[in-house]
Write a protein that holds these residues in place. Structure first.
Motif, mmCIF file in Angstrom:
data_model
loop_
_atom_site.group_PDB
_atom_site.id
_atom_site.type_symbol
_atom_site.label_atom_id
_atom_site.label_comp_id
_atom_site.label_asym_id
_atom_site.label_seq_id
_atom_site.Cartn_x
_atom_site.Cartn_y
_atom_site.Cartn_z
ATOM 1 N N ASP A 219 21.756 23.368 76.705
ATOM 2 C CA ASP A 219 21.394 22.736 77.978
ATOM 3 C C ASP A 219 20.276 23.471 78.704
ATOM 4 O OD1 ASP A 219 23.364 20.823 77.607
ATOM 5 O OD2 ASP A 219 24.886 22.012 78.664
ATOM 6 N N GLN A 220 19.688 24.498 78.077
ATOM 7 C CA GLN A 220 18.681 25.327 78.737
ATOM 8 C C GLN A 220 17.273 25.006 78.231
ATOM 9 O OE1 GLN A 220 19.559 27.636 81.155
ATOM 10 N NE2 GLN A 220 21.590 26.748 80.911
ATOM 11 N N GLU A 221 16.308 25.116 79.125
ATOM 12 C CA GLU A 221 14.912 24.999 78.715
ATOM 13 C C GLU A 221 14.544 26.238 77.900
ATOM 14 O OE1 GLU A 221 11.073 23.447 80.945
ATOM 15 O OE2 GLU A 221 11.591 25.484 81.609
ATOM 16 N N ALA A 222 13.767 26.030 76.851
ATOM 17 C CA ALA A 222 13.350 27.142 75.998
ATOM 18 C C ALA A 222 11.906 26.918 75.565
ATOM 19 C CB ALA A 222 14.252 27.248 74.776
ATOM 20 N N LEU A 223 11.217 28.015 75.309
ATOM 21 C CA LEU A 223 9.848 27.975 74.798
ATOM 22 C C LEU A 223 9.905 28.309 73.315
ATOM 23 C CD1 LEU A 223 6.767 27.798 75.380
ATOM 24 C CD2 LEU A 223 6.832 30.287 75.560
ATOM 25 N N PHE A 224 9.308 27.461 72.504
ATOM 26 C CA PHE A 224 9.283 27.649 71.062
ATOM 27 C C PHE A 224 7.855 27.950 70.625
ATOM 28 C CE2 PHE A 224 12.874 25.075 72.066
ATOM 29 C CZ PHE A 224 13.868 25.534 71.216
ATOM 30 N N MET A 225 7.734 28.869 69.668
ATOM 31 C CA MET A 225 6.438 29.203 69.094
ATOM 32 C C MET A 225 6.627 29.331 67.587
ATOM 33 S SD MET A 225 5.236 32.088 71.864
ATOM 34 C CE MET A 225 3.511 32.136 71.384
ATOM 35 N N GLU A 226 5.526 29.222 66.853
ATOM 36 C CA GLU A 226 5.610 29.428 65.415
ATOM 37 C C GLU A 226 4.451 30.269 64.942
ATOM 38 O OE1 GLU A 226 5.574 25.719 63.307
ATOM 39 O OE2 GLU A 226 3.466 25.383 63.656
ATOM 40 N N GLU B 201 13.990 32.549 62.088
ATOM 41 C CA GLU B 201 13.736 32.754 63.512
ATOM 42 C C GLU B 201 13.571 34.241 63.795
ATOM 43 O OE1 GLU B 201 16.025 32.286 67.771
ATOM 44 O OE2 GLU B 201 16.732 31.084 66.071
ATOM 45 N N ALA B 202 12.415 34.607 64.286
ATOM 46 C CA ALA B 202 12.136 36.003 64.639
ATOM 47 C C ALA B 202 12.757 36.309 65.997
ATOM 48 C CB ALA B 202 10.635 36.247 64.687
ATOM 49 N N GLY B 203 13.290 37.517 66.109
ATOM 50 C CA GLY B 203 13.856 37.940 67.379
ATOM 51 C C GLY B 203 13.768 39.442 67.527
ATOM 52 N N TRP B 204 13.812 39.888 68.756
ATOM 53 C CA TRP B 204 13.780 41.323 69.026
ATOM 54 C C TRP B 204 14.369 41.600 70.393
ATOM 55 C CZ3 TRP B 204 9.545 38.269 68.139
ATOM 56 C CH2 TRP B 204 8.695 38.000 69.223
ATOM 57 N N VAL B 205 14.954 42.788 70.501
ATOM 58 C CA VAL B 205 15.492 43.261 71.773
ATOM 59 C C VAL B 205 15.392 44.778 71.759
ATOM 60 C CG1 VAL B 205 17.883 43.280 70.934
ATOM 61 C CG2 VAL B 205 17.432 43.166 73.397
ATOM 62 N N LEU B 206 14.849 45.321 72.827
ATOM 63 C CA LEU B 206 14.709 46.772 72.960
ATOM 64 C C LEU B 206 15.334 47.225 74.273
ATOM 65 C CD1 LEU B 206 12.494 46.123 70.766
ATOM 66 C CD2 LEU B 206 11.352 48.141 71.616
ATOM 67 N N MET C 240 11.970 31.726 69.656
ATOM 68 C CA MET C 240 12.417 30.971 70.818
ATOM 69 C C MET C 240 12.613 31.947 71.971
ATOM 70 S SD MET C 240 15.889 28.705 71.220
ATOM 71 C CE MET C 240 16.967 30.109 70.950
ATOM 72 N N PHE C 241 12.159 31.550 73.161
ATOM 73 C CA PHE C 241 12.197 32.439 74.316
ATOM 74 C C PHE C 241 12.663 31.708 75.559
ATOM 75 C CE2 PHE C 241 8.621 33.529 71.604
ATOM 76 C CZ PHE C 241 8.883 34.858 71.323
ATOM 77 N N ASP C 242 13.245 32.452 76.469
ATOM 78 C CA ASP C 242 13.381 31.992 77.839
ATOM 79 C C ASP C 242 11.946 31.939 78.368
ATOM 80 O OD1 ASP C 242 13.384 32.208 80.730
ATOM 81 O OD2 ASP C 242 15.475 32.828 80.618
ATOM 82 N N PRO C 243 11.501 30.828 78.918
ATOM 83 C CA PRO C 243 10.108 30.720 79.358
ATOM 84 C C PRO C 243 9.679 31.753 80.394
ATOM 85 C CG PRO C 243 11.156 28.558 79.356
ATOM 86 C CD PRO C 243 12.237 29.580 79.114
ATOM 87 N N THR C 244 10.644 32.440 81.029
ATOM 88 C CA THR C 244 10.286 33.453 82.029
ATOM 89 C C THR C 244 10.090 34.842 81.418
ATOM 90 O OG1 THR C 244 12.591 34.007 82.552
ATOM 91 C CG2 THR C 244 11.577 32.184 83.793
ATOM 92 N N TYR C 245 10.360 35.018 80.135
ATOM 93 C CA TYR C 245 10.242 36.332 79.476
ATOM 94 C C TYR C 245 8.812 36.562 79.008
ATOM 95 C CZ TYR C 245 15.363 36.765 79.389
ATOM 96 O OH TYR C 245 16.686 36.871 79.719
ATOM 97 N N SER C 246 7.923 36.784 79.946
ATOM 98 C CA SER C 246 6.501 36.900 79.614
ATOM 99 C C SER C 246 6.194 38.074 78.698
ATOM 100 C CB SER C 246 5.655 36.985 80.888
ATOM 101 O OG SER C 246 6.033 38.107 81.662
#
Length: 114
Positions: free
Chosen positions: A103-110, A38-43, A76-82
């Motif tokens: 319990d949260q909605e999430a957006l998945f990409m690959e 799972e790729a992730g990033w935070v700046l 995986m993202f919060d769908p509002t994190y455009s």
């Protein structure tokens, strides 16, 4: 596992800007992320909108394409994190699927190894 997280630093002054990486968190998600890093990033906020995330995630994914045997990575993202979703698209993530993380909605990409 052969992967993890890296620190992102400013080339100009070496300041810490954030982190990018790959992990296997064993999260409770639908769809499952099992078998794919799972790729992730935070700046930091001061680094937003300057291309640092795109540059760092691109470098990370180039490394993964060469170093890992897996054919796909997930994100995986919060769908509002455009902004993060746009970074993901720039580096080749696609196949957007709305699902859940706990319990949260999430957006998945690959992303397919390139």
């Amino acid at each position: 596992m052969g992967f993890g997280y890296w620190v992102v630093q400013s080339k100009a002054d070496g300041d810490f800007l954030g982190e990018v990486g790959l992990a296997d968190y064993h999260r409770d998600t639908e769809p499952t992320l099992d078998g794919r890093p799972e790729a992730g990033w935070v700046l930091k906020a001061c680094a937003h909108g300057k291309g640092y995330a795109t540059e760092a995630v691109t470098a990370m994914m180039h490394w993964a394409d060469k170093a890992l045997s897996c054919t796909h990575t997930a994100a995986m993202f919060d769908p509002t994190y455009s902004a993060s979703i746009n970074v993901a698209k720039k580096v080749g993530f696609e196949n957007e699927i709305l699902g859940r993380y706990g319990d949260q909605e999430a957006l998945f990409m690959e992303r397919t190894r390139q």
